[in-house]
Each structure stands twice: as structure tokens, then as C-alpha cells.
Design a protein around this motif. Structure first.
Motif, short mmCIF file in Angstrom:
data_model
loop_
_atom_site.label_atom_id
_atom_site.label_comp_id
_atom_site.label_asym_id
_atom_site.label_seq_id
_atom_site.Cartn_x
_atom_site.Cartn_y
_atom_site.Cartn_z
N LYS A 60 -21.79 38.38 6.65
CA LYS A 60 -21.16 39.16 5.56
C LYS A 60 -21.90 40.46 5.30
O LYS A 60 -21.31 41.44 4.86
N LYS A 61 -23.20 40.45 5.59
CA LYS A 61 -24.00 41.62 5.25
C LYS A 61 -23.91 42.72 6.32
O LYS A 61 -23.64 43.87 6.00
N CYS A 62 -24.10 42.34 7.59
CA CYS A 62 -24.13 43.38 8.62
C CYS A 62 -22.98 43.30 9.61
O CYS A 62 -22.85 44.14 10.50
N GLY A 63 -22.14 42.25 9.49
CA GLY A 63 -20.96 42.18 10.36
C GLY A 63 -21.21 41.56 11.72
O GLY A 63 -20.28 41.46 12.53
N GLU A 64 -22.46 41.14 11.98
CA GLU A 64 -22.78 40.54 13.27
C GLU A 64 -21.89 39.32 13.56
O GLU A 64 -21.57 38.54 12.65
N THR A 65 -21.47 39.15 14.83
CA THR A 65 -20.60 38.03 15.21
C THR A 65 -21.46 36.82 15.60
O THR A 65 -22.40 36.95 16.38
N ALA A 66 -21.11 35.65 15.05
CA ALA A 66 -21.82 34.42 15.40
C ALA A 66 -20.85 33.47 16.08
O ALA A 66 -19.71 33.32 15.64
N THR A 67 -21.29 32.84 17.18
CA THR A 67 -20.41 31.90 17.89
C THR A 67 -21.08 30.53 17.96
O THR A 67 -22.30 30.43 18.00
N PRO A 68 -20.27 29.47 18.01
CA PRO A 68 -20.83 28.11 18.10
C PRO A 68 -21.29 27.82 19.52
O PRO A 68 -20.93 28.55 20.45
N SER A 69 -22.05 26.73 19.69
CA SER A 69 -22.40 26.33 21.05
C SER A 69 -21.19 25.63 21.66
O SER A 69 -20.31 25.15 20.94
N GLU A 70 -21.16 25.55 22.99
CA GLU A 70 -19.99 24.99 23.66
C GLU A 70 -19.72 23.55 23.24
O GLU A 70 -18.58 23.14 23.10
N ASP A 71 -20.80 22.77 23.04
CA ASP A 71 -20.53 21.36 22.71
C ASP A 71 -20.14 21.13 21.25
O ASP A 71 -19.82 20.01 20.87
N ALA A 72 -20.13 22.20 20.44
CA ALA A 72 -19.66 22.06 19.06
C ALA A 72 -18.14 22.16 18.98
O ALA A 72 -17.53 21.87 17.95
N LEU A 73 -17.52 22.57 20.07
CA LEU A 73 -16.08 22.82 20.06
C LEU A 73 -15.29 21.50 20.06
O LEU A 73 -15.77 20.52 20.61
N PRO A 74 -14.10 21.44 19.44
CA PRO A 74 -13.41 22.56 18.79
C PRO A 74 -13.91 22.79 17.36
O PRO A 74 -14.38 21.87 16.72
N VAL A 75 -13.78 24.02 16.91
CA VAL A 75 -14.17 24.36 15.53
C VAL A 75 -13.00 25.08 14.86
O VAL A 75 -12.11 25.59 15.53
N ASP A 76 -13.04 25.06 13.54
CA ASP A 76 -12.05 25.82 12.78
C ASP A 76 -12.78 26.67 11.75
O ASP A 76 -13.09 26.20 10.65
N PRO A 77 -13.10 27.91 12.09
CA PRO A 77 -13.88 28.77 11.19
C PRO A 77 -13.18 29.03 9.86
O PRO A 77 -13.81 29.51 8.92
N ARG A 78 -11.90 28.67 9.77
CA ARG A 78 -11.19 28.86 8.51
C ARG A 78 -11.65 27.84 7.48
O ARG A 78 -11.43 28.02 6.29
N LYS A 79 -12.26 26.74 7.95
CA LYS A 79 -12.78 25.76 6.98
C LYS A 79 -14.21 25.29 7.30
O LYS A 79 -14.93 24.90 6.41
N ASP A 80 -14.61 25.35 8.56
CA ASP A 80 -15.95 24.88 8.93
C ASP A 80 -17.02 25.92 8.57
O ASP A 80 -16.77 27.11 8.67
N PRO A 81 -18.22 25.44 8.16
CA PRO A 81 -19.32 26.39 7.92
C PRO A 81 -19.83 26.97 9.23
O PRO A 81 -19.65 26.35 10.29
#
Ligand SMILES: [Zn+2]
Ligand SMILES: [Zn+2]
Length: 832
Positions: free
Chosen positions: A434-455
Motif C-alpha cells: 500500500k505504501k510503495c506499490g511493490e508487487t508481491a506474489t505467493p509461492s507456487e505451492d500456496a496456489l490457488p489463492v484469492d487475493p480478493r479475500k486472502d491475506p
């Protein structure tokens, strides 16, 4: 499934799957026979791909997963029939065929339907609840379509069924994105994109359709006095977003204006006059207004001249506060009111009507706008040379379809926008600091994810150290799901030996209309992920046109539902229409008469089979019996010729050639000519060797036709096969081995000589019918005049001719020369 039965020449009991009787019902009823076999095939797993069987080569078919709309018109029936002809043919050719059926579930139309069904707007209920509504609807539509596909006799392996809305599939779409993001193929940026204001989402260039529409050109005066300029515009509602006036550098009318600032009418912002050689001096007055963004040219000019961006259109197609007093108006209404005001202020000199080429949304046909906001893109333009290269190397049927892919790739001005502002789709697996706009991605074994609700899986921003993240709210374009289908079928990301057997797919069959979407996206994704194309051969079918000559399309209301044809005529009749309609790649119309002709052929084939089975109650011996007459040798040779022709046609994906050859042979060679010529030899009083010879030929002909027609008319082929006195042990005709032409029987001499004999009989038959006589009516005396070259041959076969035509007396004589070269014709006279 049991191991594939070997086909030894061993005699079996000759029983059938559903009964022991050799007699066929009097008439063939598709409505009872077809569902019976469909169920039986499923129970017996006749179409199953066997992953453990490595003894046979695999053949994988990557069919386009349809959007589950619940509808299935005859255009779809054509697609699926094409897939199935090849799947069934390849199985019989000994391949372990991988033929899955998938569903491309995500997307807007289902969201709209869910809103209508539940009388809500998508944001009225929590996201999870809305997605669940969409999911339920999708399941219902899938069930309907699946039933039709089965009723059409399609041999998909339902154990391989997949749905892109499954979480297991979400995982794969997200994984493919993550890998491409890491290799730099995916990026986020704020570039203008095509936008559908009704669907309220970005859309890709492939989803924009061009339409000719009637529009108006308005001539507007900008500025005052000597510094005024008149220009023509089709989009006066964008005046608020006007950022420059452009003229051609060599246009003498405007040289003195370049560089000046001129006020925009109504809105009063002062814009610069710029010169640019891309301006078309012949349009309107030669001066054009540059808006952000009226069209793609505006996007180019905005970048090239570093112009400001004014956002005058909202996501849902209304004017924004940038439009001042016009704020909130829908675009059409805004255009009307602004034109009125311009007229009132004396700024409008004239209005002309014109034909305009408008880009519209392929789903809802609303004119698209160009809006800029942050989006995810796949960088595809830099892949165009590779796309062109591979496209040229790949095998295309028909070959001219290849050019469509190349033209498309070369026409792309923008990268592929893969993000969509919708709900029912695969979430984009990223979070932002939120502060600098940097993109964060999950690790492959965390998939599937839903960034609309998951932290966020990343707790601390690597760039600024902030712990505050926000999930991406956008979702993926559905083509992001379906453009990895062939890799998914092959078991990716598990790149085991099965992956190597199934990827790239052997066949990619689809319509012309999705070359620029499905075929293109599959290719770029596969090149980026694997470095090779995802398919070897592309079989492109033409579009099915309605009786009005237009493309058959749900929204035109000119389509015939597959179910209607199935109800009236059955699957085997409809499949023959699909096969016979035209060469592969050609557009074909749906004609009831063609499907009815298919139904008539089934009746003919059934009658032929009944006759033969009544005459051949047990399997005939494998070796050719002694006593083969010329007509026997002719039909044996013709049968071999047919095998050769049909195999060649199917190897070349020319279904119309194959089905016509089968129908011609059955109808004319076998039924009209051979059956009639051997009827007398099948009587109990006939000579035994002669009877055996005829039986031998009849048996081989019907077994061959039964197998060759199986890919096209799988149901009737099974009905006949099950009642044949068999020597093969295969449980189903679809598990038998495709026949090979037997060189010792494929004899040109037999064909040529037999044709002369058959022609003589055919002439006699025609003459009898001209005289109002049935073929079986006896004739006192028949005179056949023939050229000298044919005479000996006919004399040797006198008995066949006389008995077939029931002539008590037959005279054969030489016909007089009558052609310019002295050649003569065959001629038949009835003397009573
Ligand atoms: Zn739309
Ligand atoms: Zn940060």
C-alpha cells in the motif's frame, strides 16, 4: 476396459453384444438404437484413454472448451462431429486416443445471467455468494450441453472432463501466470486498452469486432478570428477530453496555425495545434481533434507528442466531472446535448451522415471505448517473429488458414491485456504494498489463492518494509484459462513421460473464428512457457451459415438447435450432413435436405445389411473361394479401392470425400449393381461354389462398409457389427482395426473389366425401367450391342447379364462405329 482385443482370424460364436439373433429388425430406428449404444459405450468404456498402455502410440486431441451457455446449435454440432470423426478413425487405426471434453466456465455472460436469475446486481451480495450463483448456473448449462454432446455420439472420454472454474484449474492458470511473470512475459502498466462500457471491463483486441454503422460527422469551429480552425469530428461528446489539434505538416492551409493555442468550444481548455504526418488531410477539413482517447491514433499521438490525458468517460460509459455541466450523461445522450449546444452557440457549421467502421464488444456489441487504468498485460508483440515462424512450420488444414494467424499477429498494435474487471473468473495472484506499490506474489505451492479475500503471503515489503498490503481485485481474461489446455491435459506441471507423450497435442481442431483467440493465445503462451508450440496439426473448420446466408449465431436467431435435428432425424443423419457439407475449412449452410438425405442413407444401408445377413448366416472363409466370377472380382476390387480412398481422405481430413465415397459404394456399387447381379446365385437351387463366392464378396463388402462408416455413423455401424457373424473378437466396431487395402485383390484389370459388365447390366436395367418394367420382370429377348473390345468379355459373362436382367434370350452383337474416331457405344434393346 479389457485389454484391446487382438484380431486373430479365429472363429467366434458370432454372437452379439445385446442378443444372439442374426436377424435385423425390419426398419432402423435411430431413436432407440442411438441411446442404447451411447449407454453401452460408456458402460464398456469403449472410448477410454488408457494411460498405462504404452504399446500403442498416443493421439491427443485438444478441443476448444466451449463456454457453457446451455445452447448447442448445428454449428457446434459440425465442430464436434469433425473432432469425433478423427477421434474414432485414429482409435481404429490403433492409437491410444486422448480426447477430453472441457468447459471454459468463467466470464461475463454467466454473471449477467446470475444477475437476471436472482434479480440482483452483482455487488448486492457478498462476492463468494455471487460466485456460487454463477457456479451453479454453469453446472446446469454444462449438464444440458453434455447431454447433447453424448446424444450426438461424440466419443469424448468423460474421465478426462475438466472445468476451468475448478480450484484445481485456477491453480494451473495462476501457476502459468506466476512463471510468466518471473520470466518477464507478464507486466502491469497503465496503458490505454479497449474497454466495454456495458460489460465494464477491459477487453483484448481479439474481442473487438468491427461493424459498419451509420454515423454523423460534425463540422465544428474552434477559436476566434484569424486563429480559428474548422474541423470535422465523429465524436463531439469527447470535446472535454480534447488535448490537441493535429494537422499535416505539408498542409498549406494550416502552416501558420501550428504551435498556436486555440480554445475548445463549450469547455474552453486551450489546446496546441500540432503537426503530424499521420494526419489524413483528405478527411473533413484536414484538421483533426486529438482526444484521450477517441481511437488508437489518439493513443499514438498522445504518446508521441507527450500530451496530457483527460479522462472524460467513466467505466460504465458516462461522462465524468471533466465534462463539467454534462457530467453523468450517457455517451449517446451527451452527444445529442453537446451537438445542440454547439449549434446554439454558432459553432456547428454542418453535419453529414457517413458509414463508420466501429469497434464493438464481441459479447454485447456495444461500441468499445479506449480507457487507461492499471492493467496486467502479456508482452506478445515482441513474439510476432516467432509466432510467424512457427505458424509457417505447423501443419494447417486447410493451408490457407495459416495466413489468418500471421495477419493477426502482425496487426497487433498493443500487448494482450489479461486483466478483467469482473468477478466470476480466476483471481490474479498478486498483492501490492500500500505504501510503495511493490508487487508481491505467493509461492507456487500456496496456489490457488484469492487475493480478493486472502491475506498477502508476503508479510513485509522487501522494498519499503511496510506490512500493509492490498490484494489485486481484478481477475483474468478467460483465455488465460483456456490457453493452457493442451499442457493441462498432458499433466503439466508434472512433466513426466506422459507429458511428453501428450504434449504438444497431435491435433488442434477448431473454427476459423477462434484462430486469433484460442489458437493465437495457446501459441504465445506455449512459446513463452515451453519454447515450443502446443500443437502439431491445426484442423480449422468453416462456419455454419443459416438459410439466410448469414453466419449462424445465437444473437441472430437464425440457428437450428442440434436437439431439434437429433429429435427428428438422429445423430448419424446429422453427422453425415456435417461430413458431406463441404471440404474442411469451407463455410457450409445448414440444410434440412442434407440431413434427410443422411437419414435415407441409413435406411438404405440397413436394408442392404439385412439382405446380406439373411444370405450370409455364418462367417465366410477367409481365403477367396474358387469360382469367383468377374462381377465378384469387380466388387472385391471396388471394396479395396474404397478402403484406399476413405483412408486417404481421412488422413487428409477430407470428410466430404470419405463419406461420399462410402455412400456411393453402398448405394450404387453394392446395392444397385452387385446385389442385383448375385440374387439368383443365392437361391437354394444355385450352384454351391457360385453361391459361396457371392456370399464371400457380400460379407467382405458389408464388413468393410460397417467399419469405414463407423467414424461417421457410429451408431448404425455398431448395430450392424453386433449382428454380423463375426470372426473378430473386438467387442465393439469401434475397437476393431481399420481395414487395410489388400494389394492382391485391388486389381485394375478386374475393375476395368467389371465396370464394362456392370455398365451393360445398368443399361439393361434402365431400358427396362423406361419400358415400365420392374427389374425382376422377365424379358423375352434382350439384344446388347457393344464395341468389339467389350464383346468377348460380355459373352464370357452372358449368364450374369441374362439372369440379372431376367432375359430368357440374350443376343450379344457388335455395335456399329458411330463416333468420329470410329469408336462405338454400348446399346441395349428389349425385343418382346
Ligand atoms: Zn460488452
Ligand atoms: Zn513497499
Amino acid at each position: 476396459m479389457k485389454p484391446r482385443p487382438s484380431e486373430t482370424g479365429q472363429n467366434s460364436e458370432g454372437g452379439s453384444a445385446l442378443g444372439q439373433s442374426y436377424s435385423l429388425p425390419k426398419s432402423y430406428e435411430p431413436s432407440t438404437e442411438e441411446p442404447k449404444w451411447q449407454q453401452w459405450w460408456q458402460d464398456k468404456k469403449v472410448h477410454r484413454f488408457d494411460p498405462s498402455d504404452t504399446s500403442r502410440p498416443t493421439y491427443s486431441i485438444d478441443t476448444p472448451p466451449p463456454y457453457p451457455s446451455g445452447e448447442f446449435h448445428v454449428g457446434n454440432a459440425l465442430n464436434w462431429s469433425y473432432f469425433d470423426f478423427i477421434a474414432r478413425y485414429k482409435r481404429m487405426k490403433g492409437y491410444n486416443v486422448h480426447f477430453p471434453q472441457g468447459w471454459d466456465c468463467n466470464g461475463l455472460p454467466t454473471e449477467v445471467r446470475a444477475e437476471k436469475t436472482h434479480k440482483i446486481r452483482k455487488n448486492d451480495v457478498p462476492l463468494a455468494q455471487f460466485v456460487e450463483m454463477c457456479r451453479k448456473l454453469t453446472e446446469e448449462y454444462i449438464a444440458q450441453m453434455k447431454e447433447t454432446i453424448i446424444r450426438l455420439g461424440i466419443s469424448s472420454d468423460w474421465e478426462l472432463e475438466y472445468k476451468t472454474m475448478d480450484h484445481s484449474y485456477y491453480r494451473l492458470t495462476q501457476l502459468s501466470f506466476l512463471r510468466l511473470y518471473k520470466t518477464g512475459h507478464m507486466y502491469r502498466g497503465e496503458h490505454p486498452v479497449n474497454w466495454c462500457p456495458r460489460c465494464e471491463t477491459a477487453i483484448a483486441e481479439a474481442e473487438v469486432e468491427r461493424e459498419e454503422r451509420q454515423g454523423s460527422i460534425h463540422y465544428l469551429r474552434f477559436g476566434e478570428g484569424v486563429d480559428s480552425v474548422e474541423l470535422a469530428s465523429t465524436r463531439p461528446e469527447l470535446l472535454a477530453a480534447c488535448v490537441a489539434i493535429a494537422v499535416h505538416p505539408e498542409d498549406p492551409r494550416y502552416t501558420k496555425l501550428v504551435g498556436k493555442q486555440i480554445a475548445v468550444p463549450l469547455f474552453q481548455q486551450r489546446v496546441k495545434v500540432i503537426s503530424d504526418s499521420d494526419v489524413d488531410s483528405s478527411f473533413g477539413t484536414g484538421a483533426v481533434m486529438v482526444c484521450t482517447f477517441g481511437d488508437k491514433m489518439d493513443v499514438t499521438w498522445q504518446k508521441r507528442h507527450n500530451l496530457p490525458v483527460i479522462r472524460a468517460i467513466s467505466d460504465n460509459g458516462h461522462l465524468t466531472e471533466a465534462a463539467g455541466q454534462f457530467k453523468g450523461l450517457r455517451l449517446e445522450e451527451a452527444r445529442k446535448q453537446i451537438v445542440e449546444r454547439l449549434k446554439h452557440e454558432g459553432r456547428l457549421s454542418k453535419t453529414e451522415t457517413s458509414q463508420q467502421n466501429v469497434g464493438t464488444c464481441w459479447r454485447c456489441h456495444t461500441p468499445v471505448e479506449i480507457l487507461a487504468r492499471p492493467q496486467w498485460f502479456m508482452g506478445v508483440r515482441n513474439m510476432t517473429p516467432a509466432v510467424k515462424d512457427w505458424t509457417e512450420k505447423l501443419h494447417w488444414i486447410p493451408p490457407f488458414a495459416r495466413q489468418r494467424m500471421i495477419d493477426w499477429a502482425q496487426s497487433l498494435d498493443w500487448d494482450w491485456v489479461v486483466s478483467r474487471q469482473r468477478l466470476f473468473a480466476t483471481p490474479i495472484p498478486v498483492w501490492y504494498c500500500k505504501k510503495c506499490g511493490e508487487t508481491a506474489t505467493p509461492s507456487e505451492d500456496a496456489l490457488p489463492v484469492d487475493p480478493r479475500k486472502d491475506p498477502s503471503p508476503v508479510k513485509k515489503c522487501p522494498k519499503c518494509g511496510s506490512e500493509d498490503f492490498v490484494g489485486e481485485a481484478d481477475v483474468f481474461d478467460t483465455w488465460m484459462d483456456s490457453s493452457i489446455s493442451s499442457a493441462v491435459h498432458a499433466g503439466w506441471p508434472n512433466e513426466s513421460s506422459n507429458f511428453k507423450r501428450l504434449f504438444p497435442a497431435d491435433l488442434q481442431p477448431n473454427g476459423f473464428d477462434i484462430i486469433r483467440t484460442w489458437d493465437y493465445y495457446l501459441l504465445v503462451r506455449s512459446l513463452a512457457l515451453f519454447g515450443i508450440p502446443p500443437y502439431k496439426t491445426l484442423m480449422i473448420n468453416g462456419m455454419v451459415r443459416g438459410t439466410d446466408g448469414r453466419m449462424m449465431h445465437k444473437s441472430y436467431g437464425n440457428y437450428v438447435e442440434t436437439e431439434e435435428v437429433l429429435r427428428k432425424l438422429g445423430a448419424d443423419a446429422l453427422r453425415q450432413w456435417a461430413a458431406a457439407g463441404g471440404s474442411t475449412g469451407q463455410d457450409i449452410p445448414f440444410r434440412w435436405a442434407d440431413a434427410e438425405h443422411g437419414r435415407k442413407f441409413l435406411t438404405k444401408l440397413w436394408n442392404v445389411a439385412r439382405f446380406i445377413l439373411a444370405s450370409v448366416p455364418s462367417p465366410v472363409s477367409e481365403t477367396s473361394p474358387a469360382g469367383l466370377s468377374l462381377v465378384d472380382r469387380w466388387i472385391l476390387s471396388s471394396t479395396q479401392k474404397l478402403i484406399e480412398e476413405v483412408s486417404e481422405a481421412l488422413d487428409g481430413f477430407q470428410f466430404n470425400v470419405a463419406i461420399e465415397a462410402i455412400r456411393n459404394f453402398t448405394w450404387h456399387s453394392l446395392a444397385d449393381n452387385y446385389l442385383e447381379a448375385v440374387k439368383y446365385r443365392l437361391q437354394p437351387e444355385a450352384d454351391l461354389a457360385s453361391r459361396e463366392a457371392a456370399r464371400h464378396c457380400l460379407y467382405h463388402a458389408i464388413v468393410t462398409v460397417c467399419k469405414l462408416v463407423a467414424p461417421f455413423c457410429p451408431h448404425i455401424a455398431e448395430s450392424i457389427y453386433q449382428i454380423l457373424p463375426k470372426k473378430e473378437l473386438a467387442e465393439s466396431v469401434h475397437l476393431t482395426i481399420w481395414p487395410k487395402p489388400e494389394p492382391s485383390v485391388l486389381n485394375d484389370n478386374w475393375m476395368r473389366e467389371g465396370t464394362i459388365l456392370v455398365e451393360a447390366i445398368a443399361l439393361g436395367r434402365r431400358r427396362k425401367s423406361e419400358n415400365g418394367m420392374s427389374l425382376s420382370a422377365p424379358v423375352k429377348k434382350l439384344v446388347i450391342a457393344a464395341p468389339e473390345a467389350s464383346l468377348r468379355l460380355l459373352k464370357e459373362n452372358q449368364e450374369t447379364i441374362a439372369r440379372t436382367l431376367r432375359a430368357e434370350q440374350l443376343t450379344l452383337e457388335q455395335s456399329p462405329p458411330n463416333g468420329p474416331g470410329g469408336e462405338s457405344d454400348m446399346h441395349v434393346e428389349i425385343v418382346s
